[in-house]
Design a protein around this motif. Sequence first.
Motif, PDB file in Angstrom:
ATOM      1  N   SER A 246       0.820  -1.216   0.000  1.00 34.66           N
ATOM      2  CA  SER A 246       0.000   0.000   0.000  1.00 34.66           C
ATOM      3  C   SER A 246       0.853   1.265   0.000  1.00 34.66           C
ATOM      4  O   SER A 246       0.343   2.360  -0.211  1.00 34.66           O
ATOM      5  CB  SER A 246      -0.929   0.009   1.228  1.00 34.66           C
ATOM      6  OG  SER A 246      -0.187   0.135   2.426  1.00 34.66           O
ATOM      7  N   GLN A 247       2.158   1.103   0.251  1.00 29.87           N
ATOM      8  CA  GLN A 247       3.054   2.249   0.248  1.00 29.87           C
ATOM      9  C   GLN A 247       3.602   2.495  -1.161  1.00 29.87           C
ATOM     10  O   GLN A 247       3.492   1.656  -2.049  1.00 29.87           O
ATOM     11  CB  GLN A 247       4.212   2.013   1.229  1.00 29.87           C
ATOM     12  CG  GLN A 247       3.779   1.812   2.676  1.00 29.87           C
ATOM     13  CD  GLN A 247       4.945   1.536   3.603  1.00 29.87           C
ATOM     14  OE1 GLN A 247       6.077   1.912   3.316  1.00 29.87           O
ATOM     15  NE2 GLN A 247       4.661   0.874   4.721  1.00 29.87           N
ATOM     16  N   THR A 248       4.193   3.645  -1.341  1.00 32.24           N
ATOM     17  CA  THR A 248       4.794   3.978  -2.632  1.00 32.24           C
ATOM     18  C   THR A 248       6.228   3.459  -2.642  1.00 32.24           C
ATOM     19  O   THR A 248       7.156   4.143  -2.213  1.00 32.24           O
ATOM     20  CB  THR A 248       4.767   5.490  -2.886  1.00 32.24           C
ATOM     21  OG1 THR A 248       3.417   5.955  -2.777  1.00 32.24           O
ATOM     22  CG2 THR A 248       5.296   5.812  -4.279  1.00 32.24           C
ATOM     23  N   LEU A 249       6.401   2.243  -3.130  1.00 40.40           N
ATOM     24  CA  LEU A 249       7.710   1.607  -3.162  1.00 40.40           C
ATOM     25  C   LEU A 249       8.193   1.456  -4.592  1.00 40.40           C
ATOM     26  O   LEU A 249       7.388   1.341  -5.526  1.00 40.40           O
ATOM     27  CB  LEU A 249       7.653   0.230  -2.505  1.00 40.40           C
ATOM     28  CG  LEU A 249       7.260   0.172  -1.019  1.00 40.40           C
ATOM     29  CD1 LEU A 249       7.184  -1.274  -0.559  1.00 40.40           C
ATOM     30  CD2 LEU A 249       8.251   0.955  -0.174  1.00 40.40           C
ATOM     31  N   ILE A 250       9.495   1.448  -4.761  1.00 39.37           N
ATOM     32  CA  ILE A 250      10.063   1.217  -6.083  1.00 39.37           C
ATOM     33  C   ILE A 250       9.842  -0.232  -6.502  1.00 39.37           C
ATOM     34  O   ILE A 250       9.490  -0.517  -7.648  1.00 39.37           O
ATOM     35  CB  ILE A 250      11.566   1.558  -6.085  1.00 39.37           C
ATOM     36  CG1 ILE A 250      11.751   3.047  -5.802  1.00 39.37           C
ATOM     37  CG2 ILE A 250      12.220   1.183  -7.415  1.00 39.37           C
ATOM     38  CD1 ILE A 250      13.194   3.467  -5.617  1.00 39.37           C
ATOM     39  N   LYS A 251      10.030  -1.150  -5.544  1.00 39.11           N
ATOM     40  CA  LYS A 251       9.833  -2.574  -5.826  1.00 39.11           C
ATOM     41  C   LYS A 251       8.960  -3.185  -4.727  1.00 39.11           C
ATOM     42  O   LYS A 251       9.466  -3.779  -3.777  1.00 39.11           O
ATOM     43  CB  LYS A 251      11.180  -3.300  -5.914  1.00 39.11           C
ATOM     44  CG  LYS A 251      12.027  -2.859  -7.102  1.00 39.11           C
ATOM     45  CD  LYS A 251      13.328  -3.648  -7.183  1.00 39.11           C
ATOM     46  CE  LYS A 251      14.151  -3.205  -8.388  1.00 39.11           C
ATOM     47  NZ  LYS A 251      15.437  -3.946  -8.489  1.00 39.11           N
ATOM     48  N   PRO A 252       7.653  -3.054  -4.851  1.00 40.82           N
ATOM     49  CA  PRO A 252       6.771  -3.646  -3.843  1.00 40.82           C
ATOM     50  C   PRO A 252       6.879  -5.170  -3.861  1.00 40.82           C
ATOM     51  O   PRO A 252       7.127  -5.771  -4.907  1.00 40.82           O
ATOM     52  CB  PRO A 252       5.374  -3.179  -4.273  1.00 40.82           C
ATOM     53  CG  PRO A 252       5.509  -2.846  -5.719  1.00 40.82           C
ATOM     54  CD  PRO A 252       6.901  -2.361  -5.913  1.00 40.82           C
ATOM     55  N   GLY A 294      13.437   4.218   3.756  1.00 42.43           N
ATOM     56  CA  GLY A 294      12.220   4.906   4.164  1.00 42.43           C
ATOM     57  C   GLY A 294      11.283   4.036   4.974  1.00 42.43           C
ATOM     58  O   GLY A 294      10.143   4.433   5.248  1.00 42.43           O
ATOM     59  N   LEU A 295      11.756   2.858   5.396  1.00 46.41           N
ATOM     60  CA  LEU A 295      10.883   1.928   6.085  1.00 46.41           C
ATOM     61  C   LEU A 295      10.812   2.191   7.578  1.00 46.41           C
ATOM     62  O   LEU A 295      11.824   2.455   8.226  1.00 46.41           O
ATOM     63  CB  LEU A 295      11.389   0.481   5.853  1.00 46.41           C
ATOM     64  CG  LEU A 295      10.619  -0.624   6.579  1.00 46.41           C
ATOM     65  CD1 LEU A 295       9.236  -0.780   5.987  1.00 46.41           C
ATOM     66  CD2 LEU A 295      11.397  -1.932   6.529  1.00 46.41           C
ATOM     67  N   SER A 296       9.618   2.080   8.128  1.00 45.61           N
ATOM     68  CA  SER A 296       9.419   2.118   9.581  1.00 45.61           C
ATOM     69  C   SER A 296       8.975   0.720  10.014  1.00 45.61           C
ATOM     70  O   SER A 296       7.873   0.275   9.651  1.00 45.61           O
ATOM     71  CB  SER A 296       8.348   3.155   9.958  1.00 45.61           C
ATOM     72  OG  SER A 296       8.041   3.066  11.329  1.00 45.61           O
ATOM     73  N   SER A 297       9.833   0.025  10.768  1.00 41.26           N
ATOM     74  CA  SER A 297       9.562  -1.366  11.131  1.00 41.26           C
ATOM     75  C   SER A 297       8.271  -1.507  11.930  1.00 41.26           C
ATOM     76  O   SER A 297       7.500  -2.451  11.744  1.00 41.26           O
ATOM     77  CB  SER A 297      10.721  -1.947  11.925  1.00 41.26           C
ATOM     78  OG  SER A 297      11.907  -1.929  11.151  1.00 41.26           O
ATOM     79  N   ASN A 298       8.019  -0.560  12.827  1.00 47.89           N
ATOM     80  CA  ASN A 298       6.836  -0.715  13.681  1.00 47.89           C
ATOM     81  C   ASN A 298       5.528  -0.514  12.915  1.00 47.89           C
ATOM     82  O   ASN A 298       4.463  -0.858  13.409  1.00 47.89           O
ATOM     83  CB  ASN A 298       6.901   0.215  14.890  1.00 47.89           C
ATOM     84  CG  ASN A 298       6.973   1.687  14.482  1.00 47.89           C
ATOM     85  OD1 ASN A 298       6.836   2.016  13.307  1.00 47.89           O
ATOM     86  ND2 ASN A 298       7.171   2.558  15.454  1.00 47.89           N
ATOM     87  N   SER A 299       5.612   0.068  11.700  1.00 47.37           N
ATOM     88  CA  SER A 299       4.401   0.249  10.909  1.00 47.37           C
ATOM     89  C   SER A 299       3.925  -1.055  10.261  1.00 47.37           C
ATOM     90  O   SER A 299       2.825  -1.104   9.716  1.00 47.37           O
ATOM     91  CB  SER A 299       4.633   1.306   9.817  1.00 47.37           C
ATOM     92  OG  SER A 299       5.567   0.825   8.856  1.00 47.37           O
ATOM     93  N   LEU A 300       4.754  -2.091  10.327  1.00 42.38           N
ATOM     94  CA  LEU A 300       4.422  -3.343   9.671  1.00 42.38           C
ATOM     95  C   LEU A 300       3.866  -4.391  10.628  1.00 42.38           C
ATOM     96  O   LEU A 300       3.386  -5.435  10.199  1.00 42.38           O
ATOM     97  CB  LEU A 300       5.651  -3.935   8.963  1.00 42.38           C
ATOM     98  CG  LEU A 300       6.301  -3.045   7.895  1.00 42.38           C
ATOM     99  CD1 LEU A 300       7.469  -3.768   7.255  1.00 42.38           C
ATOM    100  CD2 LEU A 300       5.291  -2.635   6.839  1.00 42.38           C
ATOM    101  N   VAL A 301       3.961  -4.148  11.926  1.00 39.71           N
ATOM    102  CA  VAL A 301       3.528  -5.145  12.895  1.00 39.71           C
ATOM    103  C   VAL A 301       2.199  -4.732  13.491  1.00 39.71           C
ATOM    104  O   VAL A 301       1.832  -3.561  13.539  1.00 39.71           O
ATOM    105  CB  VAL A 301       4.584  -5.324  14.011  1.00 39.71           C
ATOM    106  CG1 VAL A 301       5.891  -5.826  13.426  1.00 39.71           C
ATOM    107  CG2 VAL A 301       4.793  -4.045  14.777  1.00 39.71           C
TER     108      VAL A 301
END
Length: 303
Positions: A246-252, A294-301
């Motif tokens: 759902s994020q704007t990633l170069i390689k989702p 640009g990743l926030s680890s806590n946003s994934l759990v």
Amino acid sequence: MPDYTGALDLAKALGDVGYMADDSLATASFLAGALDKPLLCEGAPGVGKTSLAKALAKVHGTELIRLQCHEGLDATHALYDWDFAKQILHVRTIEAAAKASAQRLDATRLDDELHSLPFLLRRPILQAIESSRNEGADAQPRRPVLLIDEIDRAGDEFDALLLEVLSDWSVTVPELGTIHTPTPPLVILTSNRTRELHDALKRRCVYHWFSQPDAQTEERILAHHVPASSQALRAAVVRAANRLRSQTLIKPPGTSETIDWIRALAALGISELDEAAVRSTISAVLKDADDLSGLSSNSLVDQ
């Protein structure tokens, strides 16, 4: 080779070898085989296009012949070439024999020998044609699965070359004649859609667009690849992957990355996807430096 009465039978057979195909994909795969048409699979990387060809080869009990496309792909890489090293060795052997016997070389005969089947290098498309001509133990054509992978990486010239082959499933070698099969192989074309394919090529194919599987299907895929993992961990991995998508990633991440992720967690003996687990295994999922930075680890759990 299995004789399917319909798409449901094929979907079940694919499931038995660990490939989860929905009704639409099972129908497209069945029709491609029944109509002797290539199946053109388009979609983002990592959603199961290449894996479909591997699964079909397992289901049919036949060989998988793969042509990996790249820029500059031409007939010598896709159809056939001559084994120049072997030809040179043969010439030197004939010359030495002629010199020892004080005989004159027959140039015409030598040329015929050099351009005969023992010196022919069969590339993937010719391999598939020749293999389709052979019969199995049940006296039926073997019909290998020919995977033409990432065709969008090749140029428009290759589209034209492939179109010519698909028109009658034959390859003409000027020195040997035309090699033809009345029963074409099962052909899977994959494309990540980095360019548009030629319309004439598309018209000859059955088409299927690969979208990301829903969460339930993706969890089933993970369960097949890492059966020892818990249902809770598989669900957490899928939820985290969907947050990344759902994020704007170069390689989702695709499904292949979620498989890598849960395998990495299993290899480290991690049974819960917390922030520390994400940090230690995220390199199995994201493969671009900007995406990682640009990743926030806590946003994934799950909170």
